[in-house]
Design a protein around this motif. Structure first.
Motif, PDB file in Angstrom:
ATOM      1  N   TRP B  82     -13.298   3.491 -18.491  1.00 57.09           N
ATOM      2  CA  TRP B  82     -13.703   3.978 -17.178  1.00 57.09           C
ATOM      3  C   TRP B  82     -12.566   4.785 -16.601  1.00 57.09           C
ATOM      4  CZ3 TRP B  82     -18.175   4.581 -15.384  1.00 57.09           C
ATOM      5  CH2 TRP B  82     -18.378   4.772 -14.023  1.00 57.09           C
ATOM      6  N   SER B 131     -14.274 -16.891 -14.158  1.00 57.60           N
ATOM      7  CA  SER B 131     -14.811 -16.138 -13.028  1.00 57.60           C
ATOM      8  C   SER B 131     -13.776 -16.050 -11.918  1.00 57.60           C
ATOM      9  CB  SER B 131     -16.086 -16.799 -12.505  1.00 57.60           C
ATOM     10  OG  SER B 131     -16.941 -17.093 -13.569  1.00 57.60           O
ATOM     11  N   LEU B 134     -11.683 -13.269 -12.561  1.00 59.94           N
ATOM     12  CA  LEU B 134     -12.398 -12.050 -12.207  1.00 59.94           C
ATOM     13  C   LEU B 134     -12.239 -11.764 -10.718  1.00 59.94           C
ATOM     14  CD1 LEU B 134     -14.523 -10.029 -13.487  1.00 59.94           C
ATOM     15  CD2 LEU B 134     -16.131 -11.308 -12.132  1.00 59.94           C
ATOM     16  N   VAL B 201     -14.236 -11.195 -21.982  1.00 60.16           N
ATOM     17  CA  VAL B 201     -15.528 -10.512 -21.972  1.00 60.16           C
ATOM     18  C   VAL B 201     -15.733  -9.789 -20.641  1.00 60.16           C
ATOM     19  CG1 VAL B 201     -16.879 -12.524 -21.331  1.00 60.16           C
ATOM     20  CG2 VAL B 201     -17.955 -10.703 -22.469  1.00 60.16           C
ATOM     21  N   LEU B 202     -15.374 -10.432 -19.539  1.00 60.31           N
ATOM     22  CA  LEU B 202     -15.582  -9.775 -18.248  1.00 60.31           C
ATOM     23  C   LEU B 202     -14.678  -8.565 -18.110  1.00 60.31           C
ATOM     24  CD1 LEU B 202     -15.974 -12.865 -15.924  1.00 60.31           C
ATOM     25  CD2 LEU B 202     -17.742 -11.361 -16.777  1.00 60.31           C
ATOM     26  N   PHE B 205     -16.007  -5.753 -20.410  1.00 64.14           N
ATOM     27  CA  PHE B 205     -17.217  -5.147 -19.844  1.00 64.14           C
ATOM     28  C   PHE B 205     -16.860  -4.351 -18.599  1.00 64.14           C
ATOM     29  CE2 PHE B 205     -19.836  -8.142 -22.307  1.00 64.14           C
ATOM     30  CZ  PHE B 205     -20.774  -7.246 -22.754  1.00 64.14           C
ATOM     31  N   GLY B 206     -15.953  -4.902 -17.806  1.00 63.00           N
ATOM     32  CA  GLY B 206     -15.606  -4.243 -16.563  1.00 63.00           C
ATOM     33  C   GLY B 206     -14.872  -2.942 -16.777  1.00 63.00           C
ATOM     34  N   HIS B 208     -14.749  -1.022 -19.445  1.00 64.54           N
ATOM     35  CA  HIS B 208     -15.334   0.015 -20.280  1.00 64.54           C
ATOM     36  C   HIS B 208     -16.601   0.589 -19.706  1.00 64.54           C
ATOM     37  CE1 HIS B 208     -12.498  -1.661 -23.094  1.00 64.54           C
ATOM     38  NE2 HIS B 208     -12.478  -0.457 -23.585  1.00 64.54           N
ATOM     39  N   ARG B 209     -17.103  -0.011 -18.697  1.00 66.08           N
ATOM     40  CA  ARG B 209     -18.283   0.560 -18.078  1.00 66.08           C
ATOM     41  C   ARG B 209     -18.328   0.024 -16.672  1.00 66.08           C
ATOM     42  NH1 ARG B 209     -23.105   1.856 -20.600  1.00 66.08           N
ATOM     43  NH2 ARG B 209     -24.449   2.972 -19.189  1.00 66.08           N
ATOM     44  N   GLU B 211     -17.046  -0.394 -12.589  1.00 65.61           N
ATOM     45  CA  GLU B 211     -15.890  -1.017 -11.981  1.00 65.61           C
ATOM     46  C   GLU B 211     -16.345  -2.322 -11.368  1.00 65.61           C
ATOM     47  OE1 GLU B 211     -16.895   1.947  -8.401  1.00 65.61           O
ATOM     48  OE2 GLU B 211     -14.800   1.592  -8.843  1.00 65.61           O
ATOM     49  N   ILE B 212     -15.419  -3.243 -11.227  1.00 63.17           N
ATOM     50  CA  ILE B 212     -15.829  -4.513 -10.638  1.00 63.17           C
ATOM     51  C   ILE B 212     -15.916  -4.358  -9.127  1.00 63.17           C
ATOM     52  CG2 ILE B 212     -15.186  -6.899 -10.323  1.00 63.17           C
ATOM     53  CD1 ILE B 212     -13.913  -6.840 -12.968  1.00 63.17           C
TER      54      ILE B 212
END
Lengths: 269, 212, 120, 487
Positions: B82, B131, B134, B201-202, B205-206, B208-209, B211-212
């Motif tokens: 991203w 989490s 995260l 994993v979060l 995922f966050g 590479h695609r 934004e959180i």
């Protein structure tokens, strides 16, 4: 009793979630569904499972989905290939429409995601909201009249006849609706062109832009051309994307005002 | 046509399964699990099964989890990252995270450490702690946090936890060692593994695609 | 009894519902949501089988004579939930990777693109 | 059993370590050593033992099936380590080590839920291995594999629920010894378990992910998938049906998968997809063997198929690299003499030409088969020979000259011949001149039939995701109905 109520609730939520059009809604409702399931496990005397479901099934799964889609920020374009208007090149595309879409993207701060589709898929994609808009070789057919649309380029549908034999058109298009009886339908341009090349067709029903491409490609040099309908190329939108449609209208209007529109048309067509 | 086939086959499946399922009820009395739980030093029957009699299943399951995370890592790494700047630091969010994070960590530690007594265990604890990380990422910006949490150390922790679980599990099985201390240890190791896995994993995922 | 029965029914119906979405939705990510619902249904079915009328959770410290839920299916379910999450995360990563590179989420097109790639 | 546990733990620990250190390949070799020692310690078997206390402990048993699969997987592990391919990332070796470890554990398991977790772990590693090169086609194949097997495993999980609710046990040892009354719920549960196992095990209609997953994966991975991973599903099928005494279901599944696989082979252009369909049809023999109660024959066939299919896939990988194409027609005249010889030998072994491994294993199944099954087996052999006739064109064609560059594959050839000869020597009943002659005649007839067949063209269904899934649902419905009504 609690269990029965929670079961009914969970079932309803799952059914609602899986029939949504918008992915974000689907994921959100499914998250609630998971939470209800966790409650159900608790009422079934399974606190361990309830805790794990809440932490993983509700928490992590929803998180991972939300992180992996980010669809809210994207404009998904169902693109129907058309030289001059929208044609794949590398990751993106070239053509008049591509300029329009890029302007739309900067104006709405939403990224573009192109999906190359066949003409006859457009209706299904729009009505399920799997695509936000459809553009390219696209003249709305009667079946697609109810979608919001922005007309941007007048054209004409003509019948070009080379000799005896059936006429051909693209399946699902407006041209196909104007095709006389006994005509043949093709899934995509390539199939139509190659059938024409093999001499299986006596002619085609196409729009002027396509006719010009075919003419330049040397496929329709000696055709008899007869006009059928005056119409225009459009961009079609999913039913809930009327605002996007209005923005595109503004974009086109402003380009016309500034006089850049004619430059664009000259450059690409 | 296709819809009819789908609906038809699913309706028949549901019908036959429901007929079978109704035949299962009423169920007999639950088997007596308390003796088993005591033998493993647990007060929670589920924990006694998961970390006791069927520890081997749990070991395999931990490996499934860890390998899936490996897969996520290797699948997403070659994709474009991203490019937009990550969320700028916002005062309120940051303070909220600073306040909440200790609570989350303590809660997940509690879940892991008391999993053999009541509801809890390593998996929910790890998921909640992951989490929590995260949450921290939301405040600090995901790239910065991932630099601070050194990837090499994390891998060492993750695979170390699995290796420890495997060795401890096999050894305890072979030498017949049992007791609640062992269960706490298992739960903590699983918790560490799952925390790191969840974070990986979060984070992937966050970054590479989206934004959180 | 009604509690387990309704939960077991719901579990089976959820499996069918998930499969329906898996078959009828065209986009990959929706299919994966369907799969998620279906696996949730299987888990619910197992939990329903662990329940007994008026049962307490499988924890000690309850008064004598209260029936307990069966801990074994619950333990199996814990394992299954984690496995399902793991496969879901992996499949989402695959879905992202495919969407980024083939620019479509429709399985029919993905299948054709794959076939084209291999027919060289 | 302690030795087996220690061997498997060694595999797992060394495999996990492989993610951390840069010499995963050496660790993999170490795991192979540990496994071999453990195998030597427990061979030829051990009685049922339990991992854990109480009624719910997981039973393990080292029977002939487990012993044979241990031997096969240790041998294949050696071949994969020696076979020089180059350019594999470190985590490939770690994953392969873990995959072998899981296989070793799966074949020992006698517990339906432990089988579930083991199957999930094997196929999870398989997903990662199929997509390891990251080409979109491979990622897609892997995802299709994942989705379809997950659906199968949902059925399996429901089946675990049904069986446990009826019998209050998950152990196949107990289930087979107590011979429970077949209540409708139990029968449905068995059908669900079989559906799940068949979806993992490459049975036609249940596992239509197989052609793309095996066809698009890197060659060594295809070899592993075909030789071991799908066999784990078959092992589960065999164990479950043996515990409940329902061999006839396996016979039916075997017939279906045997013939439909062959049908698809005739018109498949891609070499590895062709081999994948052949795997589906070959599993038919194994299922027939297990269904008829010919365990020795079925296990022998599974091992023999593991050997020669690994050979075929590895050779196919070489052929694809040399010809730079996945299509069989483009391989003619472009592949080296060694690869042609290897493909030809593999094809002869799969046809059942004596004395290669395929013949002995087929003989062992035929020996116990009732007459109608003998006919079916001959028809299957004819079909296999006819479809592989296409592959025999390759060895006959011109191409670069012969030169041994892959000794590991010749070791595999030696194993294929060696097990075949060992079978002929130790079971004199299948070495009679008449049987040998029949086998040769059938192969020859099949090959001659194959030439005209390859000229025909047909439109077979292409099993895209939706069709494959619908096939799985219909097939599971059929199995459920059969089990429900057979009571």
């Amino acid at each position: 009793m609690t269990a029965v109520l929670l079961s009914v609730l969970a079932l309803t939520l799952a059914a609602v979630a899986l029939t949504r059009r918008r992915l974000l809604w689907g994921i959100a409702v499914l998250g609630v569904h998971s939470l209800v399931l966790a409650g159900l496990y608790f009422s079934l005397a399974a606190p361990d499972v309830a805790l794990t479901e809440a932490a993983i099934g509700f928490g992590l799964v929803t998180f991972v989905y939300l992180l992996s889609i980010r669809r809210t920020g994207r404009i998904v374009v169902a693109a129907v290939e058309c030289p001059g208007l929208l044609y794949p090149e590398g990751e993106g595309a070239v053509g008049l429409l591509w300029e329009l879409l890029r302007e739309l993207s900067t104006r709405t701060h939403r990224e573009l995601e192109l999906r190359w589709v066949e003409r006859d898929e457009v209706q299904a994609l729009l009505s399920t909201s799997e695509a936000d808009l459809a553009a390219g070789d696209l003249i709305p057919s009667a079946a697609e009249a109810h979608f919001p649309e922005v007309e941007f380029l007048p054209t004409r549908i003509v019948r070009a006849r080379l000799g005896p034999g059936p006429l051909g058109a693209l399946r699902g298009s407006r041209e196909a609706e104007l095709l006389p009886k006994g005509g043949r339908l093709f899934p995509h341009r390539g199939a139509l062109l190659s059938a024409l090349e093999r001499g299986e067709l006596g002619g085609v029903v196409v729009n002027l832009l396509e006719l010009r491409t075919m003419y330049l490609g040397g496929k329709l040099r000696e055709a008899e051309v007869e006009p059928l309908e005056d119409t225009s190329f459009s961009v079609l939108f999913a039913p809930d994307e009327e605002e996007l449609a209005r923005t595109l209208e503004e974009v086109v209007a402003e380009l016309r005002e500034r006089g850049e529109w004619d430059d664009l048309v000259r450059r690409y067509l | 046509m296709r819809i009819a086939a789908v609906v038809g086959v699913l309706a028949l499946l549901v019908g036959i399964l429901l007929v079978g399922a109704f035949g299962l009820f009423p169920l007999g009395d639950s088997p007596d699990w308390e003796k088993l739980a005591r033998a493993y030093g647990a007060e929670n029957g589920v924990a006694a099964v998961v970390l006791g009699t069927r520890l081997y299943d749990t070991l395999l399951e931990v490996m499934v989890f860890a390998l899936a995370m490996v897969g996520v890592r290797y699948t997403l790494t070659p994709l474009s990252r991203w490019k937009e700047p990550v969320v700028p630091e916002r005062g309120v969010v940051r303070e909220m995270a600073d306040l909440l994070l200790p609570v989350v960590i303590v809660f997940s530690l509690y879940l892991a450490a008391s999993g053999h007594l009541g509801p809890g265990g390593g998996f929910p604890a790890g998921a909640i702690a992951g989490s929590g990380l995260l949450l921290l990422a939301m405040a600090k910006g995901i790239e910065r946090l991932s630099r601070e949490l050194h990837e090499g150390t994390l891998e060492l922790l993750e695979y170390g936890a699995i290796g420890g679980l495997l060795v401890l599990g096999v050894a305890s099985g072979l030498f017949g060692v049992r007791g609640s201390g062992l269960l706490v240890l298992f739960n903590l190791l699983i918790g560490i593994e799952v925390t790191v896995g969840t974070w990986v994993v979060l984070h992937y995922f966050g970054s590479h695609r989206g934004e959180i | 009894m009604t509690a387990s029965l309704s939960a077991a029914t719901l579990g089976i119906v959820l499996v069918a519902l998930g499969f329906g979405a898996l078959l009828l939705r065209r986009s990959l990510i929706w299919k994966l949501l369907g799969l998620n619902v279906a696996s949730g249904g299987a888990i619910l079915f197992l939990v329903a089988l662990s329940h007994r009328p008026g049962a307490r959770p499988p924890l000690m410290g309850y008064p004598e004579g209260v029936p307990s839920a069966d801990p074994l299916p619950q333990a199996l379910v814990l394992t299954a939930i984690v496995i399902h999450f793991a496969t879901l995360a992996l499949s989402l990563a695959y879905a992202i990777s495919l969407t980024e590179r083939l620019h479509t989420q429709e399985t029919g097109r993905l299948e054709e693109a794959a076939e084209e790639e291999m027919e060289r | 059993m302690t030795a087996a546990v220690a061997g498997i733990a060694g595999y797992f620990v060394l495999g996990i370590l492989g993610f951390l250190v840069p010499w995963a390949r050496a660790l993999s070799a170490g795991a192979l050593l540990v496994g071999t020692v453990a195998y030597a310690l427990w061979f030829p078997g051990f009685p049922t033992g339990y991992l854990g206390l109480g009624d719910w402990a997981i039973p393990w048993r080292g029977d002939i099936l487990a012993a044979s699969f241990w031997g096969l997987s240790l041998f294949l592990h050696l071949i994969l380590l020696v076979h020089q391919e180059g350019g594999r990332p470190q985590h490939y070796y770690a994953l392969v080590t873990l995959l072998f470890g899981t296989v070793l554990s799966t074949v020992l398991s006698q517990d339906i839920f432990n089988l579930y977790v083991s199957l999930e772990l094997t196929s999870l590693i398989a997903f990662l291995l199929v997509g390891i090169e990251g080409k979109p086609a491979q990622v897609w194949a892997s995802l299709k594999y994942l989705i379809l097997t997950s659906c199968g495993m949902i059925f399996y999980l429901l089946g675990v629920g049904f069986v446990y609710a009826e019998t209050e046990t998950l152990s196949l040892v107990r289930l087979s010894s107590s011979a429970p009354a077949m209540a409708p719920g139990l029968r449905l549960g068995i059908a669900l378990l079989l559906t799940g196992a068949a979806a993992k095990g490459g049975v036609f209609f249940y596992a239509l992910w197989l052609p793309v997953a095996h066809g698009y994966a890197p060659a060594p991975v295809s070899a592993l998938l075909s030789s071991l991973v799908v066999k784990m599903g078959i092992v589960a099928l065999a164990r479950i049906s043996a515990a409940f005494g329902i061999g006839e279901v396996l016979v039916a599944l075997g017939l279906v998968t045997g013939f439909l696989g062959i049908l698809h082979m005739f018109w498949e252009k891609k070499l590895k997809v062709f081999l994948a369909y052949s795997t589906m049809s070959q599993l038919g023999y194994v299922l027939l063997g297990f269904g008829l109660g010919a365990w020795e024959g079925a296990v022998a066939y599974a091992v023999a198929h593991g050997l020669f299919k690994a050979l075929l896939f590895l050779a196919a990988g070489e052929a694809e690299r040399e010809a730079k194409s996945h299509l069989i027609p483009r391989h003619v005249g472009r592949i080296s003499g060694e690869t042609r010889a290897l493909l030809g030998l593999g094809a002869l072994a799969i046809m059942g030409v004596p004395p290669l491994a395929g013949y002995a294993a087929k003989g062992l199944i035929t020996a116990v088969a009732p007459p109608w099954v003998k006919g079916v087996l001959i028809a299957l052999s004819l079909g296999t020979a006819a479809s592989f006739a296409r592959l025999l064109v390759l060895p006959l064609g011109e191409g670069p000259k012969f030169e041994i560059r892959h000794p590991a594959l010749w070791v595999l050839v030696a194993a294929v011949a060696g097990t075949g000869i060992w079978g002929l020597v130790s079971f004199p009943g299948i070495a009679l001149p008449r049987a040998l002659l029949t086998a040769l005649l059938v192969s020859a007839a099949g090959i001659t039939m194959g030439w005209p067949f390859s000229r025909l063209s047909a439109r077979l269904p292409r099993w895209h995701l939706e069709e494959a899934l619908l096939a799985l649902l219909f097939a599971s419905l059929a199995l459920l109905l059969f089990q429900f009504l057979s009571g």
